[in-house]
Write an enzyme that holds these catalytic residues in place. Sequence first.
Site, PDB file in Angstrom:
ATOM      1  N   ASP A  31      58.501  65.881  32.310  1.00 21.58           N
ATOM      2  CA  ASP A  31      58.608  64.502  31.822  1.00 21.58           C
ATOM      3  C   ASP A  31      59.489  64.402  30.576  1.00 21.58           C
ATOM      4  OD1 ASP A  31      56.557  64.082  33.749  1.00 21.58           O
ATOM      5  OD2 ASP A  31      55.006  64.443  32.239  1.00 21.58           O
ATOM      6  N   GLU A 238      55.785  55.122  38.522  1.00 17.37           N
ATOM      7  CA  GLU A 238      55.531  55.604  37.156  1.00 17.37           C
ATOM      8  C   GLU A 238      56.869  55.993  36.529  1.00 17.37           C
ATOM      9  OE1 GLU A 238      52.913  59.014  37.627  1.00 17.37           O
ATOM     10  OE2 GLU A 238      54.475  60.202  38.571  1.00 17.37           O
TER      11      GLU A 238
HETATM   12  O1  FUB Z   1      52.875  64.812  33.483  1.00 16.64           O
HETATM   13  C1  FUB Z   1      51.794  64.066  33.970  1.00 16.64           C
HETATM   14  C2  FUB Z   1      52.277  62.930  34.811  1.00 16.64           C
HETATM   15  O2  FUB Z   1      53.027  63.420  35.913  1.00 16.64           O
HETATM   16  C3  FUB Z   1      53.224  61.999  34.120  1.00 16.64           C
HETATM   17  O3  FUB Z   1      52.618  61.145  33.203  1.00 16.64           O
HETATM   18  C4  FUB Z   1      53.827  61.341  35.298  1.00 16.64           C
HETATM   19  O4  FUB Z   1      54.967  60.585  35.033  1.00 16.64           O
HETATM   20  C5  FUB Z   1      54.089  62.526  36.200  1.00 16.64           C
HETATM   21  O5  FUB Z   1      55.290  63.163  35.894  1.00 16.64           O
END
Ligand code: FUB
Length: 339
Positions: A31, A238
């Site tokens: 991320d 997301e």
């Molecule tokens: O790293 C945990 C979660 O996985 C993140 O918050 C999301 O965007 C995904 O990458």
Amino acid sequence: MSEEQLAPEIVEDLKQRALSQPLVEHIYTADPSAHVFDGKIYIYPSHDIEAGIPFNDNGDHFGMTDYHVISLDSPQSPAVDNGVALDIKDVPWASRQMWAPDAAHKNGQYYLYFPAKRDNGLFQIGVAISHSPKGPFKAEPEAIPGSYSIDPAVFEDDDGQYYMYYGGIWGGQLQHYRNNQYSVEYDEPTDNSPALCPIVARLDSDMTSFAETPRHLQILDEDGEPLLAQDHDRRFFEASWMHKHNGKYYFSYSTGNTHYICYSIGDNPYGPFTYAGRILNPVIGWTTHHSICEYHGQWYLFYHDSVLSKGITHLRSIKMAPLTHNDDGSIETITPYRS
Ligand code: FUB
């Protein structure tokens, strides 16, 4: 662990064909939120660990407990791990799962924004402050009032206003909110209804609270209609990010279960945004999450994959690759492995 690892010969082939190598290999990172501060590239990633929590659809196995800041003097320089920047034990309100963070700079102070779960199992977004982009950061005693869900991305506009984009469905809990209120009864919209969209709120001048009621940002199709919940190849899941290019606002995001990084274009920080295409084709690993920033006139995509861990979804590695805006404003799609 119920996740299967890739066979060694497949991993070796992927390493050879990978568009880019992990920026760091001594820890797992994911991320990546990248910014240029004081002429250097600073990356604010999640710090993936094997937390020993069984795999499930809520993402509980993403059991991260701290953040490290990674810096590069230039895109060609080695990536440096600046050590622990914030540990969950120093965040009074948070109990577990430090997920994807971002950072912002204002008036000589650096702000690290991060989601984590409280004891009650609900995500909120917190902020921690430092005089250095590397940290260490000191957490505010409480989460940002009115914040919820995951994946904060903070964008500084040319007029000095800062906006936070956030939210994620499924494990990110956005489907349980309507009008900023939580209910376990709320869920994903039905297939033919407009998809859930990310949330945007302008930050107050103190950078630690919202200046306004958070609102949904709209992502429209080519006919000006909202993307539908059933449109899994294009709808928001997301990993919000915002960048500005030639006066246009580019909102990019992950489609989650279809594993694309897509983008949409608008005329102001609130949108509406019109879907414009794919930035990144699927990587190895379930999740895909990115950021985009410019260094000395060249744009870069920062992303992650799970090749180093042989395909373990929650053990990822950050990477970077040049990104191209075409003359018509579109972005060239990047394929992470050569054929
Ligand atoms: O790293 C945990 C979660 O996985 C993140 O918050 C999301 O965007 C995904 O990458």
